[in-house]
Design a protein around this motif. Structure first.
Motif, PDB file in Angstrom:
ATOM      1  N   ILE A  21      -8.970  10.020 102.036  1.00 52.90           N
ATOM      2  CA  ILE A  21     -10.141  10.781 101.585  1.00 52.90           C
ATOM      3  C   ILE A  21     -11.190  10.818 102.685  1.00 52.90           C
ATOM      4  O   ILE A  21     -11.810  11.857 102.944  1.00 52.90           O
ATOM      5  CB  ILE A  21     -10.697  10.169 100.289  1.00 52.90           C
ATOM      6  N   ARG A  65     -15.772  22.629  96.968  1.00 49.54           N
ATOM      7  CA  ARG A  65     -14.414  22.819  97.461  1.00 49.54           C
ATOM      8  C   ARG A  65     -13.772  21.480  97.804  1.00 49.54           C
ATOM      9  O   ARG A  65     -12.635  21.210  97.465  1.00 49.54           O
ATOM     10  CB  ARG A  65     -14.433  23.703  98.724  1.00 49.54           C
ATOM     11  N   ILE A  66     -14.521  20.641  98.506  1.00 51.53           N
ATOM     12  CA  ILE A  66     -13.987  19.335  98.872  1.00 51.53           C
ATOM     13  C   ILE A  66     -13.670  18.522  97.627  1.00 51.53           C
ATOM     14  O   ILE A  66     -12.582  17.982  97.479  1.00 51.53           O
ATOM     15  CB  ILE A  66     -14.992  18.549  99.728  1.00 51.53           C
ATOM     16  N   LEU A  79      -9.885  16.885  96.216  1.00 52.69           N
ATOM     17  CA  LEU A  79      -9.519  15.475  96.367  1.00 52.69           C
ATOM     18  C   LEU A  79      -8.244  15.087  95.620  1.00 52.69           C
ATOM     19  O   LEU A  79      -7.405  14.386  96.177  1.00 52.69           O
ATOM     20  CB  LEU A  79     -10.678  14.571  95.914  1.00 52.69           C
ATOM     21  N   GLN A 114     -12.204  18.636 106.597  1.00 56.92           N
ATOM     22  CA  GLN A 114     -11.936  19.496 105.467  1.00 56.92           C
ATOM     23  C   GLN A 114     -12.081  20.980 105.790  1.00 56.92           C
ATOM     24  O   GLN A 114     -11.353  21.811 105.251  1.00 56.92           O
ATOM     25  CB  GLN A 114     -12.808  19.122 104.270  1.00 56.92           C
ATOM     26  N   LYS A 115     -12.985  21.310 106.673  1.00 62.89           N
ATOM     27  CA  LYS A 115     -13.195  22.733 106.911  1.00 62.89           C
ATOM     28  C   LYS A 115     -11.913  23.386 107.402  1.00 62.89           C
ATOM     29  O   LYS A 115     -11.411  24.335 106.810  1.00 62.89           O
ATOM     30  CB  LYS A 115     -14.333  22.929 107.901  1.00 62.89           C
ATOM     31  N   ILE A 117      -5.041  15.809  97.625  1.00 66.64           N
ATOM     32  CA  ILE A 117      -4.634  14.998  98.766  1.00 66.64           C
ATOM     33  C   ILE A 117      -4.403  13.547  98.401  1.00 66.64           C
ATOM     34  O   ILE A 117      -3.953  12.765  99.230  1.00 66.64           O
ATOM     35  CB  ILE A 117      -5.675  15.033  99.901  1.00 66.64           C
ATOM     36  N   PHE A 152     -10.154  13.138 105.258  1.00 62.77           N
ATOM     37  CA  PHE A 152     -10.292  14.480 104.739  1.00 62.77           C
ATOM     38  C   PHE A 152     -11.710  14.998 104.888  1.00 62.77           C
ATOM     39  O   PHE A 152     -11.932  16.147 105.261  1.00 62.77           O
ATOM     40  CB  PHE A 152      -9.856  14.499 103.276  1.00 62.77           C
ATOM     41  N   PHE A 153     -12.690  14.138 104.601  1.00 63.79           N
ATOM     42  CA  PHE A 153     -14.071  14.578 104.691  1.00 63.79           C
ATOM     43  C   PHE A 153     -14.426  15.066 106.095  1.00 63.79           C
ATOM     44  O   PHE A 153     -15.233  15.963 106.274  1.00 63.79           O
ATOM     45  CB  PHE A 153     -15.026  13.442 104.286  1.00 63.79           C
TER      46      PHE A 153
END
Lengths: 433, 282, 292
Positions: free
Chosen positions: B261, C105-106, C110, B268-269, C113, B264-265
């Motif tokens: 996670i 969106r993020i 979650l 993410q774009k 993923i 991912f942050f």
């Protein structure tokens, strides 16, 4: 792989005076090929360090004592290194062992739950220990409780030594007993008594149940036996799951659930309910004593699970077996470790730290165990009912058969199906056999 | 990549607020499992088994995490998974870019046929071929090794497809200019195309890394031993006992999830845009 | 010095050689091997025995097999419409010009993923009938507690919920991209023509979104047919085979019952279904709607 073994033997030949033993090995290796080590072909000593693996299914707090024993063994000598590997639950360990065996790289020792051994025995994947026992003067197999070792005996040969063998016992919520006006020391001895006790407890409230039942193989098997029935006939050739006795047993449980007296859990893990204080009685492995001590806040007791016209409880848990497709050196090392693991001292250590039973008489007589049994008689119950213990099924296709029986049971008990669906189950199982 | 932003113009200010509120609510609901995973991993057993459930632990319990890192060698599993996933990601980027480049820019015989065959691989579910692959791996002695975990995945039709779409956008003039300059194909790939395709390459790498980190069935079947175990399988092994220790189990789950996670942050774009592209091209 | 065309061919094939080899070894050949095994009887421990189509006939006449087919279909029916619809609604909401779209969106992505194993473990806890959060929430609304994973039918509902949770974000992102790709001047022209919001959605949004929606739907169907991890962790196919989806049926027969041939036959069947859906996607997905 063959080449390596022969050159090892060649080295030994130069160094050792036990020419005869070596010749036996070479002959054995030559003629049995890589994948089929002869049963009981043995060496008498190790000339090079060897490391072996023992696979087990004990998780969480039960693996710690085993790891301690393994470390002690490793430190006590320098030729053998044992590595303990946790593989997951019983089913997963069995799957993994199968996969590794087929791949030709199994561990030489594996803990298997007793009912999952059938396929391995039938396909000669395990090594009987009899020849090791016979040739080893230090090892007294008679010291082992025969009711326990019956669970590792197939076709009169002993294939494994017990590690976490247990029997199911009845756990009582003494607080609930008292609340219902019952004497918590008066445990049920027949199913009818169990019914009555359960009824009084479940009358205490809408979410309170007298008994928790669930679809675990060995519990069901115990139930069947207690009503006088067995799943298979003597030769394991036909299925008797639709016998009068078993239908009666299922109908009884069905009634208990319908009457709201017992609760049935079809899912994977129902143990959380036992800690919640809403269940009066539940039958679980004696090994759960440790879990109860850790997780339960009410006053609880243990009673024998020998209800029914026939007193019977199923053996459960696992033994450690020796696997083929391994070298004689590994097997020799494995035997040394097995002896160590199951010696009196270690059995005492194991039992005091996990709550599982000891299988040696000398261990049970030991002062440490005696102290525990005196201080907490709850541990005693499983020993007292051992004489009524029977072994788990050994048919090769047990996983599939167990699923069929459990499915029928869930249908009968949760969905109110008639016990006659067992006729279909019996037919299905006969087809498999 | 041009995107025509389309916003429906008639949304009023009040409407927007309501929508935002609803979306926030949805987000909160969807993320309940995460809150619960973290909070349970810090609770003591009696509190987990108690009813009614409370969100915050009254006393922080670090035993779960301690147990996972020390007694269960979760660090080993973490490193295994990291190693395997990074290897796969890097290999995929390189190999997929070569193939994608070939499909996008090189006219060679049988190109379209091969491309469709490649796409066909996306249709075949793992479950169908898991048994034969198990046998193959056994035959070549790769069972329970890093090879078995990595090699089958160093290429992927999805990555090739994604990069091909992207490379096809690079103008032909650039290619022609390079040919005139006498630039070899491989050199062209690395010196010109790579810098231009950073977002796409990154997406491929991320996607590959993620898929590998989360993969379950394949490692379950092809590895046995402790030293080859990856995180997801370790989770299953922990969960497998008949008496579940929720504290350490959720701690393990958290360790398996949170790094992803966090990663991912940061990315993410590009990642979300990459995913969107695949959808649009169908 | 090679001619241009020869060089092209050589390089082209060289570049695609690694994937070709690996795909052949690990995908194509195993496919054929799976087909071969499906005609045998094999328990891994003893040699194989050729049995022709016996596995298939046994499979098609097996109640358990059809139960698995039914469960898989129910799972698809339970997940696909809801996941698509919900994804569409979220996408439309996100497209209304609200602030910080990227945050939403993020956050909705979650679950996508997250590892399914980790999620399934947590959901197992949430669904726990006595101490789980979900029953607690039900009780707050005055509703009776549900059995969830202990009941044959409710367990399927539970895994469906997990399946929806896992993929809603993915669908929403793609549908959002699809919405944003619709040229704004269509809406402008429609507004000038005096069309209502509803009419615009019907005549512009939905048709132009159709190919993306189709893509997302087929992907969702295929993913639902392949559901495995959540079943393994949460229900093991039970109770009483209530969640015994085809992939799990396959796995159980192969690795617990040791019926490799039979399991391979089931695998071939599963593949055929997925193959059909993928072909559909390729054939009909290329249709695009254009307006002048």
């Amino acid at each position: 792989m063959n080449g390596e073994k022969i050159s090892d033997a060649g080295v030994v030949m130069k160094k050792s005076a036990a020419l005869f033993v070596v010749l036996v090995i070479i002959t054995g290796v030559f003629f049995s090929g890589c994948g089929n080590k002869e049963e009981g072909v043995q060496i008498t000593e190790l000339t090079a360090p060897v490391s072996i693996q023992v696979w087990y299914s004990l998780g969480a707090k039960y693996s710690a004592p085993l790891d301690v024993i393994i470390n002690q063994f490793n430190e006590s000598q320098s030729m053998i290194t044992v590595e303990g590997v946790y593989q997951g639950g019983y089913a997963t360990t069995q799957e993994k062992l199968l996969a590794a065996y087929v791949a030709g790289e199994p561990p030489v020792l594996a803990q298997l739950e007793q009912s999952l051994v059938g396929a391995f025995v039938a396909n000669e994947a395990l090594i009987p220990l009899d020849s090791f026992i016979k040739s080893d003067k230090d090892f007294d197999v008679k010291d082992f409780n025969k009711y326990i070792t019956q669970g590792a005996t197939y076709n009169k040969k002993l294939y494994g030594l017990p590690i976490n063998v247990s029997t199911p016992v009845l756990y009582l919520n003494r607080d609930l007993f008292k609340q219902a006006g019952l004497d918590p020391d008066k445990y049920p001895t027949t199913w009818d008594e169990a019914y009555n006790i359960a009824k009084k407890i479940s009358d205490l409230g809408p979410d309170v149940y007298g008994l928790r039942i669930y679809n675990s193989g060995w519990i069901i098997d115990s139930l069947f036996h207690q009503f006088g029935g067995t799943i298979f006939d003597k030769n394991n050739t036909s299925c008797l799951v639709n016998s009068k006795e078993i239908k009666e047993a299922m109908a009884f449980w069905q009634k208990m659930v319908i009457d709201g007296v017992a609760v049935y859990q079809g899912g994977k893990d129902g143990s959380t309910m036992d800690a919640s204080g809403t269940v009066g009685m539940v039958m679980r492995s004696t090994g759960s004593i440790a879990w109860f001590k850790d997780n339960v806040t009410f006053d609880w007791g243990v009673a024998p699970f020998t209800l029914g016209t026939t007193k019977a409880v199923s053996l459960g848990g696992g033994n450690i077996y020796m696997v083929k497709k391994t070298t004689p050196e590994e097997q020799f090392a494995a035997w040394q470790f097995l002896k160590y693991l199951t010696n009196t001292e270690n059995q005492v250590y194991w039992s005091t730290n996990t709550g599982y039973m000891v299988s040696r008489k000398s261990a049970k007589e030991s002062p440490e165990i005696q102290v525990i049994l005196k201080e907490d008689p709850r541990y005693n119950v499983t020993y007292d009912q051992l004489e009524h213990a029977f072994a788990r099924p050994t048919v090769e296709a047990w996983p599939e058969i167990e699923d069929l029986i459990q499915e029928a049971m869930t249908r009968i008990i949760l969905e109110g199906a008639s016990v006659d669906i067992l006729d279909q189950t019996a037919d299905d199982i006969d087809e498999i056999l | 990549m041009s995107k025509l932003r389309n916003k429906q113009r008639t949304s009023s200010w009040g409407m927007k607020l309501i929508l935002e509120f609803l979306l926030l609510l949805f987000v909160l609901i969807v993320n309940i499992p995460f809150f619960w995973m973290i909070s349970t991993s810090f609770k003591y057993a009696p509190e987990i088994l108690a009813y009614p459930p409370k969100l915050f632990p009254s006393k922080l319990n670090f035993d779960g995490y301690k147990y996972i890192w020390t007694l269960v060698p979760f660090g080993r599993y973490f490193i295994n998974t990291l190693f395997v996933s990074i290897s796969i990601a890097v290999c995929k980027i390189i190999l997929a870019s070569f193939s994608a480049y070939a499909f996008a820019k090189i006219p060679f015989k049988g190109k379209n046929t091969v491309f469709f065959i490649f796409l066909g691989t996306m249709m075949i579910p793992m479950e169908v071929i898991i048994i034969p692959n198990y046998i193959t791996l056994n035959l070549i002695g790769w069972l329970d090794t890093y090879w078995a975990l990595i090699i089958p995945f160093i290429v992927g039709a999805f990555s090739i497809f994604l990069l091909r779409q992207f490379f096809m956008q690079i103008p032909r003039d650039l290619d022609d200019a390079a040919i005139i300059d006498g630039c070899g194909r491989t050199r062209y790939l690395f010196t010109i195309i790579y810098p231009l395709s950073k977002p796409a390459l990154l997406t491929v790498g991320l996607y590959a890394f993620l898929a590998s980190w989360n993969s379950f069935l394949w490692p379950l079947i092809v590895t046995n031993s402790d030293k080859m175990r990856v995180i997801q399988i370790a989770l299953k092994a922990l969960q497998d006992s008949w008496m579940i220790d929720w504290t350490s189990l959720t701690a393990a789950s958290a360790i398996a999830t949170v790094p992803i996670i966090i990663l991912f942050f940061f990315v993410q774009k590009q990642f979300l845009e990459g995913i969107a592209i695949t959808g649009l091209k169908g | 010095m090679l001619k241009r065309k020869q060089l092209d061919n050589l390089q082209g094939w060289l570049f695609i050689a690694p994937p070709l080899i690996i795909f052949s070894v690990f995908i194509f050949i195993p496919m054929l091997v799976a087909l071969f095994i499906s005609l045998q009887k094999w328990n891994l421990l003893s040699p194989m025995r050729f049995v022709g189509f016996a596995n298939y006939s046994k499979m098609f006449s097996s109640g358990h097999f059809w139960n698995s087919v039914m469960v898989s279909l129910l799972y698809v029916a339970g997940t696909v419409p809801i996941t698509i619809l919900l994804g569409l609604i979220i996408a439309i909401m996100l497209n209304q010009g609200i602030r910080v779209v990227s945050f939403y969106r993020i956050m909705i992505y979650l679950p996508v993923i997250t590892s399914m194993a980790a999620a399934a473990i947590v959901f197992q806890y949430l669904f726990e009938p006595n101490i789980g959060l979900f029953n607690h929430i039900l009780s707050l609304f005055g509703l009776p507690p549900m059995q969830w994973l202990n009941d044959r039918h409710q367990a399927l509902i539970a895994v469906i919920i997990v399946g929806i949770w896992k993929r809603v974000g993915y669908n929403a992102i793609i549908l959002l991209a699809g919405l944003q790709a619709i040229p704004g001047y269509y809406y402008d022209a429609a507004t000038i023509d005096g069309a209502s919001r509803f009419q615009m959605v019907r005549k512009i949004t939905i048709p132009l979104l159709s190919s993306v929606t189709f893509f997302v739907t087929v992907m969702q169907i295929i993913a639902s047919l392949k559901v495995f991890t959540s079943i393994v962790i949460m229900t093991e196919g039970g109770p009483a085979r209530g969640t015994d989806v085809l992939p799990y049926f396959l796995y159980k027969n192969a690795f617990q019952y040791h019926k490799m041939g039979y399991a391979s036959a089931a695998a071939i069947f599963l593949f055929t279904i997925i193959f059909i859906f993928t072909i559909l996607q390729f054939k009909f997905g290329e249709k695009k709607v254009h307006y002048q």
